[in-house]
Design a protein around this motif. Structure first.
Motif, short mmCIF file in Angstrom:
data_model
loop_
_atom_site.label_atom_id
_atom_site.label_comp_id
_atom_site.label_asym_id
_atom_site.label_seq_id
_atom_site.Cartn_x
_atom_site.Cartn_y
_atom_site.Cartn_z
N ARG A 102 0.83 -1.21 0.00
CA ARG A 102 0.00 0.00 0.00
C ARG A 102 0.86 1.25 0.00
NH1 ARG A 102 -3.42 -3.28 3.36
NH2 ARG A 102 -2.31 -2.58 5.22
N ALA A 149 -7.20 8.52 -9.35
CA ALA A 149 -7.62 7.13 -9.16
C ALA A 149 -7.70 6.40 -10.49
CB ALA A 149 -8.96 7.09 -8.44
N ILE A 152 -7.62 2.36 -9.60
CA ILE A 152 -8.20 2.10 -8.29
C ILE A 152 -9.44 2.97 -8.15
CG2 ILE A 152 -6.02 1.46 -7.20
CD1 ILE A 152 -5.89 4.27 -6.01
N SER A 153 -10.26 2.68 -7.16
CA SER A 153 -11.45 3.50 -6.93
C SER A 153 -11.09 4.77 -6.18
CB SER A 153 -12.48 2.71 -6.13
OG SER A 153 -12.03 2.51 -4.79
N ARG A 203 -12.68 5.90 -3.71
CA ARG A 203 -12.82 5.57 -2.28
C ARG A 203 -11.52 4.97 -1.74
NH1 ARG A 203 -17.32 1.44 0.37
NH2 ARG A 203 -16.69 1.74 2.55
N TYR A 204 -10.93 4.06 -2.50
CA TYR A 204 -9.68 3.44 -2.05
C TYR A 204 -8.55 4.46 -2.01
CZ TYR A 204 -5.91 0.04 -1.57
OH TYR A 204 -4.84 -0.67 -1.13
N ARG A 217 -8.83 6.34 1.13
CA ARG A 217 -8.41 5.50 2.26
C ARG A 217 -6.89 5.43 2.35
NH1 ARG A 217 -11.04 -0.14 1.56
NH2 ARG A 217 -9.64 -0.57 3.31
N LEU A 218 -6.20 5.34 1.21
CA LEU A 218 -4.74 5.31 1.22
C LEU A 218 -4.16 6.56 1.85
CD1 LEU A 218 -3.97 3.88 -2.36
CD2 LEU A 218 -3.57 2.73 -0.17
#
Length: 359
Positions: free
Chosen positions: A219, A245, A250-251, A253-254, A257-258
């Motif tokens: 990550r 993104a 990637i999304s 949302r992800y 989060r990262l």
């Protein structure tokens, strides 16, 4: 810019090692040193500040160094050092790892942990980068997994970084003060890329078994790639989480989060990077004729009022006042630069021949 060259050949042979030890056992990173050549110690050292990054070089005969927990309690600047061995061999113990460094091999160390080094097989030349943890986008646990290991400076990213450091060593007196922030950025980015490569499933040169990244490290490597992408596209005013993104499959949302795991939002990190680069350009004498709104637009601020408001909120003064102050003083200085000056002044009384370039 602070630059230092140290020569000890012009003082009596019996006093040379004491002078070298006084320089190295300074107030910033105290340590113990011994040598089989203490009766006639021939060594050289140079160093330069590149903003928050420092680069130094040294050449010496046999040398034994040790930094213990007691030394660390006395003083710890909390820096990571990446050492590049150019000639000779060095046996090192650090972070629970025993390593022998050969030609064009790197090793990462941390001033907050004990280490021991022995150079007993002929003269050794080395270059060292000093960098604060705040400039390295990795968790401490990941960095600690690299401590004491051999990292290649012969090929790939390591080879590129080694080439840059060797060129800096050969030409370290040729740069102007305005060059140093840019050079510091180059060195820091290459160092970060090398560490990311090693953490991203690379194999250190310590043995046949490669160490694989944990999911957390994967990550962090992704965050590093995203941050590099953002830095290269800061000029795009409509750089958004959605476009970032999409570029990394990637999304959104992800992505959020990262960045939350890093302690900030995507938008806040982008704004900080834009302000940092705007700040650097405003303080650059070579760009004193560039309008402030042009610098703001260069780094993705499409509205001058938004830039001025964000700049004042971060630096406590409007961009125009900041530029006038920075250009009047030549540099705003950093805590690390101040420490380097203090260390230089502390060592100047030990009979060393020191020349340094100012701002």
């Amino acid at each position: 810019m602070f630059e230092m060259d140290v020569q000890i050949d012009d003082i009596p042979p019996s006093e040379r090692f004491a002078a070298w030890r006084a320089l190295c056992e300074g107030p910033m990173v105290p340590m113990e040193l011994r040598s089989a050549h203490e009766d006639d110690f021939r060594a050289t050292m140079w160093g330069m500040d590149l903003g928050q990054v420092t680069v130094a070089g040294s050449s010496f005969p046999s040398l034994w160094t040790q930094r213990t927990a007691a030394h660390i309690r006395r003083s710890d600047p909390e820096l990571y050092h990446l050492q590049l061995n150019l000639r000779g061999e060095a046996d090192m113990v650090h972070g629970g790892v025993t390593t022998t460094l050969g030609d064009r091999q790197f090793m990462l160390t941390c001033t907050s942990l004990p280490y021991e080094g022995a150079i007993e097989r002929g003269r050794t030349d080395e270059l060292t980068i000093g960098i604060p943890p705040s400039l390295l986008p990795f968790p401490v646990d990941d960095l600690n997994r690299l401590l004491g290991r051999q990292l290649s400076g012969r090929t790939g990213i390591g080879g590129l970084l080694a080439d840059v450091l060797i060129r800096l060593s050969a030409e370290h007196t040729a740069y102007r003060p305005a060059d140093t922030p840019r050079l510091g950025t180059v060195v820091a980015d290459l160092l970060t890329a090398l560490l990311a490569h090693e953490l991203d499933g690379g194999e250190a040169e310590t043995g046949p078994a490669a160490f694989q990244m944990a999911p957390e490290s994967h990550r962090n490597a992704l965050v590093l790639r995203i941050q590099d992408f953002v830095r290269r596209n800061l000029h795009i005013s409509d750089l958004t989480p959605a476009s970032i993104a999409a570029a990394h499959h990637i999304s959104v949302r992800y992505l959020h989060r990262l960045f939350e795991r890093q302690g900030h939002t995507v938008a806040a990190w982008i704004r900080a990077q834009r302000l940092e680069r705007s700040c650097r350009d405003l303080a650059d004498p070579l760009q004193s004729g560039t309008p402030i709104h042009a610098i703001a637009a260069r780094w993705g601020f499409s509205h001058a009022a938004d830039f001025s408001r964000a700049f004042r909120g971060t630096y406590g003064m409007p961009p125009r006042e900041f530029r006038l102050t920075a250009l009047a003083h030549g540099t705003l200085g950093t805590r690390e630069t101040h420490k380097t000056h203090e260390a230089h002044e502390a060592h100047a009384t030990h009979g060393l021949h020191v020349t340094h370039g100012g701002e």
